[in-house]
Scaffold this motif. Structure first.
Motif, PDB file in Angstrom:
ATOM      1  N   VAL A   1       0.832  -1.206   0.000  1.00 39.51           N
ATOM      2  CA  VAL A   1       0.000   0.000   0.000  1.00 39.51           C
ATOM      3  C   VAL A   1       0.868   1.260   0.000  1.00 39.51           C
ATOM      4  N   VAL A   2       1.921   1.255   0.835  1.00 37.77           N
ATOM      5  CA  VAL A   2       2.814   2.418   0.868  1.00 37.77           C
ATOM      6  C   VAL A   2       3.457   2.618  -0.501  1.00 37.77           C
ATOM      7  N   ALA A   3       3.927   1.526  -1.093  1.00 30.72           N
ATOM      8  CA  ALA A   3       4.558   1.637  -2.402  1.00 30.72           C
ATOM      9  C   ALA A   3       3.582   2.166  -3.444  1.00 30.72           C
ATOM     10  N   ALA A   4       2.346   1.622  -3.424  1.00 31.98           N
ATOM     11  CA  ALA A   4       1.351   2.073  -4.401  1.00 31.98           C
ATOM     12  C   ALA A   4       0.990   3.538  -4.188  1.00 31.98           C
ATOM     13  N   ASN A   5       0.771   3.911  -2.914  1.00 31.66           N
ATOM     14  CA  ASN A   5       0.384   5.294  -2.627  1.00 31.66           C
ATOM     15  C   ASN A   5       1.516   6.271  -2.914  1.00 31.66           C
ATOM     16  N   LEU A   6       2.734   5.908  -2.511  1.00 34.17           N
ATOM     17  CA  LEU A   6       3.860   6.804  -2.783  1.00 34.17           C
ATOM     18  C   LEU A   6       4.150   6.893  -4.279  1.00 34.17           C
ATOM     19  N   THR A   7       3.888   5.797  -4.985  1.00 33.87           N
ATOM     20  CA  THR A   7       4.024   5.853  -6.443  1.00 33.87           C
ATOM     21  C   THR A   7       3.032   6.853  -7.015  1.00 33.87           C
ATOM     22  N   ALA A   8       1.775   6.757  -6.542  1.00 28.97           N
ATOM     23  CA  ALA A   8       0.762   7.695  -7.016  1.00 28.97           C
ATOM     24  C   ALA A   8       1.121   9.124  -6.622  1.00 28.97           C
ATOM     25  N   THR A   9       1.626   9.279  -5.392  1.00 26.97           N
ATOM     26  CA  THR A   9       2.005  10.618  -4.926  1.00 26.97           C
ATOM     27  C   THR A   9       3.165  11.174  -5.735  1.00 26.97           C
ATOM     28  N   ALA A  10       4.207  10.335  -5.908  1.00 23.73           N
ATOM     29  CA  ALA A  10       5.368  10.782  -6.684  1.00 23.73           C
ATOM     30  C   ALA A  10       4.990  11.068  -8.130  1.00 23.73           C
ATOM     31  N   ALA A  11       4.139  10.199  -8.685  1.00 23.06           N
ATOM     32  CA  ALA A  11       3.697  10.419 -10.060  1.00 23.06           C
ATOM     33  C   ALA A  11       2.934  11.729 -10.181  1.00 23.06           C
ATOM     34  N   ASP A  12       2.128  12.037  -9.164  1.00 25.92           N
ATOM     35  CA  ASP A  12       1.400  13.313  -9.178  1.00 25.92           C
ATOM     36  C   ASP A  12       2.365  14.486  -9.154  1.00 25.92           C
ATOM     37  N   GLN A  13       3.414  14.350  -8.313  1.00 30.44           N
ATOM     38  CA  GLN A  13       4.379  15.451  -8.241  1.00 30.44           C
ATOM     39  C   GLN A  13       5.098  15.626  -9.583  1.00 30.44           C
ATOM     40  N   VAL A  14       5.506  14.491 -10.168  1.00 28.34           N
ATOM     41  CA  VAL A  14       6.176  14.557 -11.468  1.00 28.34           C
ATOM     42  C   VAL A  14       5.234  15.115 -12.520  1.00 28.34           C
ATOM     43  N   SER A  15       4.000  14.635 -12.486  1.00 27.55           N
ATOM     44  CA  SER A  15       3.028  15.091 -13.482  1.00 27.55           C
ATOM     45  C   SER A  15       2.740  16.574 -13.341  1.00 27.55           C
ATOM     46  N   GLU A  16       2.614  17.029 -12.087  1.00 27.68           N
ATOM     47  CA  GLU A  16       2.352  18.452 -11.878  1.00 27.68           C
ATOM     48  C   GLU A  16       3.505  19.301 -12.414  1.00 27.68           C
ATOM     49  N   THR A  17       4.732  18.846 -12.111  1.00 30.30           N
ATOM     50  CA  THR A  17       5.904  19.609 -12.570  1.00 30.30           C
ATOM     51  C   THR A  17       5.988  19.629 -14.093  1.00 30.30           C
ATOM     52  N   LEU A  18       5.818  18.428 -14.683  1.00 29.30           N
ATOM     53  CA  LEU A  18       5.923  18.355 -16.136  1.00 29.30           C
ATOM     54  C   LEU A  18       4.745  19.035 -16.823  1.00 29.30           C
ATOM     55  N   SER A  19       3.548  18.882 -16.208  1.00 23.81           N
ATOM     56  CA  SER A  19       2.369  19.519 -16.798  1.00 23.81           C
ATOM     57  C   SER A  19       2.493  21.035 -16.735  1.00 23.81           C
ATOM     58  N   ALA A  20       3.039  21.516 -15.596  1.00 20.57           N
ATOM     59  CA  ALA A  20       3.239  22.963 -15.477  1.00 20.57           C
ATOM     60  C   ALA A  20       4.197  23.449 -16.555  1.00 20.57           C
ATOM     61  N   ALA A  21       5.255  22.667 -16.772  1.00 23.39           N
ATOM     62  CA  ALA A  21       6.198  23.038 -17.824  1.00 23.39           C
ATOM     63  C   ALA A  21       5.539  22.954 -19.199  1.00 23.39           C
TER      64      ALA A  21
END
Length: 636
Positions: free
Chosen positions: A287-307
């Motif tokens: 669960v931690v791995a799945a949630n942190l993956t989703a969290t990290a992916a959101d952070q990456v997506s937000e950064t890349l989407s902002a760019a």
């Protein structure tokens, strides 16, 4: 009428040369009290096990209440045994962690008798053997004589037609022996057929018939005329059940598996906790791995989407082209500003700092940037005038350090004026980076001013163009012509589509990594749990055999262990999900992220845990179901 009839019964074991029984024939009428005597190894207990359907003859015929048993299925034999017999062994075989009442109720639970009927039957049996005051006491705390009385109460609670007792006084003192003999006489007087295997002459004397067995054969069969025949009671009425067996397919499913499995787990907390922890760790990790993956992916997506919304990057051949390109790019409508930068490789950018006779070296990322680079609002430096010093073309080389780069060189975060060497060129530290919202990697880097730094040959430059939101795609199309109308192909533009593709790739890679780790983790837990449950089967051999003797089928035993595994998997999954969610929140807060929760992943984790728990119990359950009660219940 004969309630038991054995005709030319043989029993041969593969592990021994001599047969245990050789052509034994015997008829026992309802209501008789029969003692089977003989020396050790004569075959007495083997014969008793055959009569009680705990074992099967190698050849010959055995009839119980007129039913020939050789043609019965195993399920039919189990049902006939549970409805016909009560068993008392030399070892009382109580379940030590359960109360006296629950021990006495065991055969009733195995037969699926309703709870309200169990209460009446158990109360009557406990009272009959003087245990009413100890009904709630743990059986393991009783004396040897009291345990044997519990065994008697358990044997008669279901109102058996026949009581089979194997050396019931073998481990008792004289006083308790007299009590047991009294119980046997009392049961026989009530109409129960009593068959007892014994070495004791005292026990044999209270029987009305003595059968002597030697070398696997009946050598004598004598009646004792002084005994008063017991009142014969119809076995169907006495047991309250139809004595004719029915196939397992016609029986309704028993409802005792779940409560029995739960009780077994609760009564062995250390064992259950050890298996549970493995599931909790695995599922919480998943669960931690799945949630942190989703969290990290959101952070990456937000950064890349902002760019992707306001940024275009152009690859240029040299610094001169970068300066000219930046000027031309800013002339386009919708462009807010443009700046160039180039990254030096570690081999090109060896950092040194000389402190007295000590040389400090560090492999830190180094970027050459133009004077526009620090104009972006997402980058902040200290002190305020550092930007002016950095961009001045006065022949001196200037650098601004990220906090991690400063630490690696031993420079305090508020110190300026230190001299460092980059690629063999002396550089003065004029300031420190205090923030880099869009590109956190800057905080681990050293920024060098393009103005006076001598650049290596063949260095590629990136022109970062910041646009108004929503315009990067259109600007990306116009930039090559604006930068170099004669050779637009020389400008390599990274478009919005490129960044979105990168986002999908990052998310897919993270998801695949988590999936592989989760599968491996669950496989290890499944293996660990299976080994633990297999060892549990070994430690519970006699308990399992006792359940079989008093009415449980092989299918029941398999269901019991599968239920235990499923319960462990479910409990571990729920606890693991809760722990995983809490860990996700804690880690996200520590990293300054907004936690994301994969609810589908959590649900799948619970299902996976339950499946793993059930799967881990498959082999142990099959091993438990193969335990032969006749062998496992032999006294030590």
């Amino acid at each position: 009428m004969n309630v038991l009839e054995a005709t030319d019964v043989h029993r041969v074991y593969a592990t021994t040369d001599a047969p245990a029984l050789r052509g034994v024939s015997l008829k026992i009428q309802r209501g008789e009290f029969v003692a089977i005597v003989g020396p050790s190894g004569a075959g007495k207990s083997t014969f008793l096990n055959l009569l009680g359907l705990l074992d099967t003859p190698s050849s010959g015929e055995l009839r119980i209440n007129g039913v020939e048993t050789s043609g019965l299925t195993e399920g039919e034999r189990d049902r006939l045994r549970s409805q016909t017999f009560g068993f008392v062994f030399q070892d009382s075989f109580v379940l030590p962690e359960e109360s006296v009442a629950r021990n006495v109720a065991l055969p009733l639970r195995m037969r699926g008798i309703p709870q309200d009927q169990q209460v009446d039957l158990v109360s009557s049996a406990i009272d009959q053997f003087g245990l009413i005051r100890k009904s709630s006491q743990l059986a393991g705390t009783l004396s040897g004589g009291e345990r044997q009385r519990v065994a008697f109460a358990r044997a008669v609670a279901g109102k058996p037609v026949i009581l089979l007792a194997d050396e019931p006084t073998g481990n008792l003192d004289s006083e308790n022996t007299r009590l047991v003999l009294g119980h046997l006489e009392m049961l026989n007087a009530s109409g129960v057929t009593v068959i007892v295997v014994t070495h004791s002459d005292e026990v044999a004397r209270v029987a009305e018939r003595v059968v002597r067995v030697e070398d696997g054969q009946v050598v004598s069969d004598q009646s004792v005329a002084s005994q008063t025949p017991a009142t014969v009671v119809d076995c169907g009425q006495l047991a309250g059940l139809d004595p004719a067996p029915k196939t397992p397919r016609t029986r309704s499913l028993r409802g005792w598996h779940l409560p029995e499995a739960l009780t077994s787990l609760l009564l062995a907390p250390v064992r259950s906790f050890a298996i549970l922890v493995a599931f909790v760790v695995a599922i919480s990790g998943l669960v931690v791995a799945a949630n942190l993956t989703a969290t990290a992916a959101d952070q990456v997506s937000e950064t890349l989407s902002a760019a992707a919304l306001d940024e275009v990057v152009v690859r240029l051949p040299d610094a001169g082209a970068s300066l000219q390109a930046a000027e031309r790019a800013t002339e386009l409508q919708g462009v807010l500003f443009a700046s160039g930068s180039a990254a030096l490789s570690e081999s090109e950018a060896t950092l040194r700092r000389y402190v007295g006779d000590v040389t400090m070296e560090s492999a830190v990322a180094t970027r050459i940037v133009d004077d526009r680079f620090l104009a972006t609002p997402e980058v902040s430096v200290w002190p305020e005038h550092a930007t002016a010093l950095f961009s001045a073309s006065d022949g001196s080389r200037a650098a601004i350090l990220g906090p991690e780069a400063a630490t690696s060189l031993g420079i305090a975060p508020d110190a300026i004026g230190d001299e460092i060497e980059i690629a063999g060129q002396p550089v003065t530290v004029v300031g420190h980076l205090t923030g880099a919202e869009r590109d956190p990697t800057l905080l681990t880097s050293v920024l060098v001013s393009q103005a006076d730094f001598v650049q290596p040959a063949n260095l590629s430059w990136d022109l970062t163009v910041r646009t108004q939101p929503g315009l990067p795609a259109r600007i990306a199309e116009a930039l090559p012509l604006a930068i170099d109308p004669a050779h637009p192909e020389s400008a390599q533009v990274r478009t919005v589509a490129d960044i979105r593709t990168l986002t999908k790739g990052v998310n897919a890679d993270l998801a695949l990594t988590v999936l592989l780790v989760s599968v491996i983790l669950l496989m290890l837990v499944c293996l660990t749990s299976s080994i633990s449950m297999f060892l549990t089967v070994i430690s519970r051999t006699r308990e399992i055999a006792l359940r079989r003797a008093v009415g449980a089928t092989r299918r029941d035993i398999r269901a019991l262990f599968l239920t235990e595994g499923t319960l462990i998997g479910l409990a571990g999954s729920l606890a693991g999900v809760a722990l995983g969610v809490g860990a996700t929140v804690a880690i996200s807060v520590a990293l300054g992220w907004s936690p994301s929760f994969d609810m589908v992943g959590a649900a799948l984790a619970i299902l996976a845990g339950v499946a793993a728990g059930s799967l881990s119990a498959v082999i142990p359950s099959r091993r438990a179901a193969r335990i032969e009660p006749a062998l496992a219940l032999k006294a030590v």
